[in-house]
Design a protein around this motif. Structure first.
Motif, PDB file in Angstrom:
ATOM      1  N   GLN A 264      27.529   1.784   0.847  1.00 49.28           N
ATOM      2  CA  GLN A 264      28.070   0.674   1.617  1.00 49.28           C
ATOM      3  C   GLN A 264      27.026  -0.428   1.728  1.00 49.28           C
ATOM      4  O   GLN A 264      25.820  -0.162   1.743  1.00 49.28           O
ATOM      5  N   ASN A 265      27.502  -1.653   1.810  1.00 52.79           N
ATOM      6  CA  ASN A 265      26.677  -2.768   2.249  1.00 52.79           C
ATOM      7  C   ASN A 265      26.932  -2.960   3.742  1.00 52.79           C
ATOM      8  O   ASN A 265      28.027  -3.354   4.142  1.00 52.79           O
ATOM      9  N   PHE A 266      25.950  -2.619   4.573  1.00 55.55           N
ATOM     10  CA  PHE A 266      26.073  -2.803   6.017  1.00 55.55           C
ATOM     11  C   PHE A 266      25.456  -4.146   6.394  1.00 55.55           C
ATOM     12  O   PHE A 266      24.288  -4.409   6.091  1.00 55.55           O
ATOM     13  N   ARG A 303      32.148  -1.988   0.528  1.00 57.83           N
ATOM     14  CA  ARG A 303      31.784  -1.169  -0.622  1.00 57.83           C
ATOM     15  C   ARG A 303      31.259  -2.039  -1.770  1.00 57.83           C
ATOM     16  O   ARG A 303      31.754  -3.155  -1.986  1.00 57.83           O
ATOM     17  N   PRO A 304      30.288  -1.545  -2.551  1.00 61.68           N
ATOM     18  CA  PRO A 304      29.774  -2.316  -3.684  1.00 61.68           C
ATOM     19  C   PRO A 304      30.846  -2.712  -4.693  1.00 61.68           C
ATOM     20  O   PRO A 304      30.795  -3.811  -5.257  1.00 61.68           O
ATOM     21  N   GLU A 305      31.839  -1.849  -4.913  1.00 65.36           N
ATOM     22  CA  GLU A 305      32.878  -2.180  -5.892  1.00 65.36           C
ATOM     23  C   GLU A 305      33.843  -3.234  -5.386  1.00 65.36           C
ATOM     24  O   GLU A 305      34.638  -3.779  -6.166  1.00 65.36           O
ATOM     25  N   ALA A 306      33.792  -3.528  -4.071  1.00 61.81           N
ATOM     26  CA  ALA A 306      34.642  -4.588  -3.514  1.00 61.81           C
ATOM     27  C   ALA A 306      33.978  -5.959  -3.590  1.00 61.81           C
ATOM     28  O   ALA A 306      34.633  -6.965  -3.320  1.00 61.81           O
ATOM     29  N   VAL A 307      32.702  -5.985  -3.961  1.00 58.24           N
ATOM     30  CA  VAL A 307      31.969  -7.254  -4.003  1.00 58.24           C
ATOM     31  C   VAL A 307      32.163  -7.927  -5.361  1.00 58.24           C
ATOM     32  O   VAL A 307      31.908  -7.328  -6.416  1.00 58.24           O
ATOM     33  N   VAL A 308      32.642  -9.161  -5.339  1.00 61.08           N
ATOM     34  CA  VAL A 308      32.823  -9.964  -6.555  1.00 61.08           C
ATOM     35  C   VAL A 308      31.595 -10.852  -6.731  1.00 61.08           C
ATOM     36  O   VAL A 308      31.192 -11.565  -5.807  1.00 61.08           O
ATOM     37  N   VAL A 309      30.998 -10.778  -7.898  1.00 59.21           N
ATOM     38  CA  VAL A 309      29.791 -11.561  -8.183  1.00 59.21           C
ATOM     39  C   VAL A 309      30.146 -12.667  -9.174  1.00 59.21           C
ATOM     40  O   VAL A 309      30.609 -12.404 -10.279  1.00 59.21           O
ATOM     41  N   THR A 310      29.925 -13.912  -8.762  1.00 60.46           N
ATOM     42  CA  THR A 310      30.171 -15.055  -9.646  1.00 60.46           C
ATOM     43  C   THR A 310      28.966 -15.982  -9.606  1.00 60.46           C
ATOM     44  O   THR A 310      28.287 -16.099  -8.585  1.00 60.46           O
ATOM     45  N   GLU A 311      28.726 -16.624 -10.731  1.00 62.26           N
ATOM     46  CA  GLU A 311      27.646 -17.603 -10.751  1.00 62.26           C
ATOM     47  C   GLU A 311      27.987 -18.747  -9.805  1.00 62.26           C
ATOM     48  O   GLU A 311      29.146 -19.144  -9.678  1.00 62.26           O
ATOM     49  N   THR A 312      26.968 -19.270  -9.112  1.00 60.16           N
ATOM     50  CA  THR A 312      27.197 -20.334  -8.130  1.00 60.16           C
ATOM     51  C   THR A 312      27.800 -21.552  -8.814  1.00 60.16           C
ATOM     52  O   THR A 312      27.282 -22.031  -9.826  1.00 60.16           O
ATOM     53  N   PRO A 313      28.940 -22.068  -8.271  1.00 59.53           N
ATOM     54  CA  PRO A 313      29.559 -23.256  -8.872  1.00 59.53           C
ATOM     55  C   PRO A 313      28.670 -24.477  -8.683  1.00 59.53           C
ATOM     56  O   PRO A 313      27.806 -24.507  -7.795  1.00 59.53           O
ATOM     57  N   PRO A 314      28.864 -25.496  -9.506  1.00 57.41           N
ATOM     58  CA  PRO A 314      28.058 -26.719  -9.377  1.00 57.41           C
ATOM     59  C   PRO A 314      28.209 -27.335  -7.994  1.00 57.41           C
ATOM     60  O   PRO A 314      29.266 -27.284  -7.374  1.00 57.41           O
ATOM     61  N   ALA A 315      27.153 -27.909  -7.486  1.00 53.41           N
ATOM     62  CA  ALA A 315      27.182 -28.549  -6.165  1.00 53.41           C
ATOM     63  C   ALA A 315      27.800 -29.928  -6.261  1.00 53.41           C
ATOM     64  O   ALA A 315      27.704 -30.618  -7.268  1.00 53.41           O
ATOM     65  N   ARG A 316      28.457 -30.362  -5.139  1.00 51.69           N
ATOM     66  CA  ARG A 316      28.990 -31.702  -5.065  1.00 51.69           C
ATOM     67  C   ARG A 316      27.863 -32.657  -4.660  1.00 51.69           C
ATOM     68  O   ARG A 316      26.741 -32.250  -4.363  1.00 51.69           O
ATOM     69  N   ALA A 317      28.198 -33.903  -4.601  1.00 48.09           N
ATOM     70  CA  ALA A 317      27.191 -34.917  -4.268  1.00 48.09           C
ATOM     71  C   ALA A 317      26.607 -34.702  -2.883  1.00 48.09           C
ATOM     72  O   ALA A 317      25.443 -35.018  -2.621  1.00 48.09           O
ATOM     73  N   ASP A 318      27.430 -34.146  -1.958  1.00 51.95           N
ATOM     74  CA  ASP A 318      26.916 -33.937  -0.600  1.00 51.95           C
ATOM     75  C   ASP A 318      26.181 -32.615  -0.451  1.00 51.95           C
ATOM     76  O   ASP A 318      25.786 -32.215   0.638  1.00 51.95           O
ATOM     77  N   GLY A 319      26.014 -31.883  -1.584  1.00 52.04           N
ATOM     78  CA  GLY A 319      25.236 -30.659  -1.551  1.00 52.04           C
ATOM     79  C   GLY A 319      26.028 -29.408  -1.242  1.00 52.04           C
ATOM     80  O   GLY A 319      25.479 -28.313  -1.239  1.00 52.04           O
ATOM     81  N   THR A 320      27.344 -29.522  -0.978  1.00 53.33           N
ATOM     82  CA  THR A 320      28.154 -28.342  -0.669  1.00 53.33           C
ATOM     83  C   THR A 320      28.851 -27.858  -1.929  1.00 53.33           C
ATOM     84  O   THR A 320      28.922 -28.567  -2.939  1.00 53.33           O
ATOM     85  N   ALA A 321      29.387 -26.625  -1.863  1.00 49.73           N
ATOM     86  CA  ALA A 321      30.077 -26.065  -3.019  1.00 49.73           C
ATOM     87  C   ALA A 321      31.385 -26.785  -3.261  1.00 49.73           C
ATOM     88  O   ALA A 321      32.037 -27.254  -2.325  1.00 49.73           O
ATOM     89  N   GLN A 322      31.780 -26.884  -4.530  1.00 50.24           N
ATOM     90  CA  GLN A 322      33.035 -27.544  -4.856  1.00 50.24           C
ATOM     91  C   GLN A 322      34.216 -26.660  -4.479  1.00 50.24           C
ATOM     92  O   GLN A 322      34.206 -25.465  -4.719  1.00 50.24           O
ATOM     93  N   GLY A 323      35.250 -27.292  -3.915  1.00 51.72           N
ATOM     94  CA  GLY A 323      36.504 -26.588  -3.625  1.00 51.72           C
ATOM     95  C   GLY A 323      36.294 -25.473  -2.630  1.00 51.72           C
ATOM     96  O   GLY A 323      35.387 -25.489  -1.820  1.00 51.72           O
ATOM     97  N   ALA A 369      26.436  -4.643  -5.753  1.00 46.68           N
ATOM     98  CA  ALA A 369      27.765  -4.944  -6.287  1.00 46.68           C
ATOM     99  C   ALA A 369      27.940  -4.150  -7.571  1.00 46.68           C
ATOM    100  O   ALA A 369      27.014  -4.072  -8.392  1.00 46.68           O
ATOM    101  N   ARG A 370      29.108  -3.544  -7.728  1.00 44.63           N
ATOM    102  CA  ARG A 370      29.388  -2.774  -8.932  1.00 44.63           C
ATOM    103  C   ARG A 370      30.645  -3.307  -9.598  1.00 44.63           C
ATOM    104  O   ARG A 370      31.689  -3.418  -8.958  1.00 44.63           O
ATOM    105  N   VAL A 371      30.528  -3.612 -10.876  1.00 40.77           N
ATOM    106  CA  VAL A 371      31.600  -4.253 -11.626  1.00 40.77           C
ATOM    107  C   VAL A 371      31.860  -3.440 -12.894  1.00 40.77           C
ATOM    108  O   VAL A 371      30.906  -3.026 -13.570  1.00 40.77           O
TER     109      VAL A 371
END
Length: 411
Positions: A264-266, A303-323, A369-371
């Motif tokens: 588990q990830n606690f 659970r590790p298998e419930a964790v989705v790992v994605t590369e960080t999306p490009p940042a917007r001009a204000d520094g926050t994540a897109q969408g 995370a397990r994929v």
């Protein structure tokens, strides 16, 4: 997965504790009622209630010192309880010696007689029993050896057999007496991993074919989950949870069960927004349903298998994540992420058919995370990622110190 409203644990139910009205008087049923056993000042089994159905494969699972082996030894008659009743097929046996109980035991050490052949080892118990027709010994030995696929080795001595073959002989010796209940005390512990996995399959198939009640002791969680109809997880002489393997894994009743079964990830935090959210360092965790006790210190478990790992999306001009939105776990308008943590991949490991990522979050958490390998991308150590999960995958437990309690969980 569907979800239900989590609640503070009240009176335990049969499915979660193993207590209840018992299994009746069916051949092969097992009931322990208020059984207690101490060694000096140490209580090893504490007021234990346990019911096993006829023909069931039940595993006693837990760490060293939890009381599982002592429980098995009391069933076998090698230890006597200080209090409580032990019933086999509806009859009280706590005062009977081992040889007068309709039970046989298979140990981790095979304890075969080295000077006897395989067939002689299997026949030994029958020859010692009164009332056994001598003419029936040979066909019963042949039947038992056939069940464990050892007929062609009948004339060999134990020293001429592999570990797995010796274990089969030990099983045949126990089964030849046709007991109502077979007790197995970590019988596969001395085998190498591949052979142990093969024997797990064979044991389960054999038990299903015979319909004999098996009570199996192990500290190996994978072994218990793969073989059992039900698993009783023990700690400090008590049963933390008893249920089928799927329920034990997907809906652990306590933090101990959640951490002992699988990984588990606690994530420590505090209940907020009327229990609809958990504030953790660097993010907000939203469970499937509100959890009672706003302001209370808790741990969110994923659970590790419930964790989705994605590369960080490009940042917007204000520094926050897109969408992004609360539903997909990404940040919205620069606020703290919901059910997501940004971080950096520290290590990648191949675990057979899955890839395991160790991610260090920006807030200081270490996440596993397990994929599935065929679904995993080309993410390597040093990559900036976002780890996210759904509300349905969140279980909520009290903060440290309350491992035997549950606050809420997803289903």
């Amino acid at each position: 997965m569907s979800s239900t409203s989590p609640s503070v644990t009240g009176q335990a139910t049969d499915a979660s504790t193993g207590t209840g009205t018992g299994t009746g008087t069916g051949k092969g049923s097992v009931d322990l009622r208020g059984v207690t056993k101490s060694f000096g000042a140490l209580t090893v089994v504490d007021d234990l209630d346990l019911s096993v159905k006829p023909g069931e494969f039940l595993s006693l699972l837990g760490p060293s010192g939890c009381g599982k082996t002592t429980t098995l030894r009391m069933l076998a008659g090698f230890e006597q309880p200080e209090r409580g009743e032990i019933l086999i097929s509806g009859a009280a046996v706590q005062h009977l010696p081992p040889h007068k109980r309709d039970i046989n035991t298979v140990f981790q050490s095979y304890a075969l007689f080295p000077h006897m052949s395989v067939a002689e080892n299997v026949a030994y118990g029958l020859r010692q029993r009164r009332g056994v027709d001598r003419a029936q010994i040979r066909p019963r030995v042949s039947e038992a050896l056939d069940m464990v696929q050892m007929t062609r080795f009948a004339d060999r001595r134990p020293a001429q057999l592999s570990g797995g073959q010796q274990q089969r002989v030990a099983l045949a010796r126990a089964l030849v007496n046709r007991p109502s209940v077979l007790l197995l005390d970590e019988p596969l512990g001395a085998l190498d991993r591949k052979l142990r996995e093969d024997m797990q399959v064979e044991l389960k198939l054999l038990q299903s074919r015979l319909g004999t009640t098996f009570v199996f002791v192990t500290h190996d969680q994978e072994e218990a989950l793969s073989m059992s109809d039900r698993v009783a997880v023990m700690l400090n002489g008590r049963i933390e949870q008893i249920a089928d393997p799927y329920t034990i894994y997907e809906n652990p009743a306590t933090a101990f069960v959640a951490g002992f079964i699988g990984q588990q990830n606690f994530l420590p935090g505090t209940l907020a927004d009327g229990g609809r959210a958990i504030e953790i360092a660097g993010a907000t965790v939203v469970p499937a349903a509100p959890v009672p006790g706003s302001g209370r210190a808790v741990r969110a478990a994923v659970r590790p298998e419930a964790v989705v790992v994605t590369e960080t999306p490009p940042a917007r001009a204000d520094g926050t994540a897109q969408g992004g939105s609360v539903q997909d776990g990404t940040a919205q308008g620069g606020t703290a992420p919901v059910n997501a943590l940004p971080g950096t991949v520290a290590a990648v490991s191949l675990l057979g058919d899955v890839l395991q990522y160790v991610v260090h979050s920006d807030a200081g958490h270490e996440l596993l995370a397990r994929v599935p390998r065929r679904q995993a991308g080309r993410i390597s150590a040093g990559t900036r990622v976002r780890c996210s999960w759904t509300p349905a995958d969140v279980h909520v437990f009290p903060a440290e110190g309350g491992h035997s309690d549950t606050i809420g969980s997803a289903q």
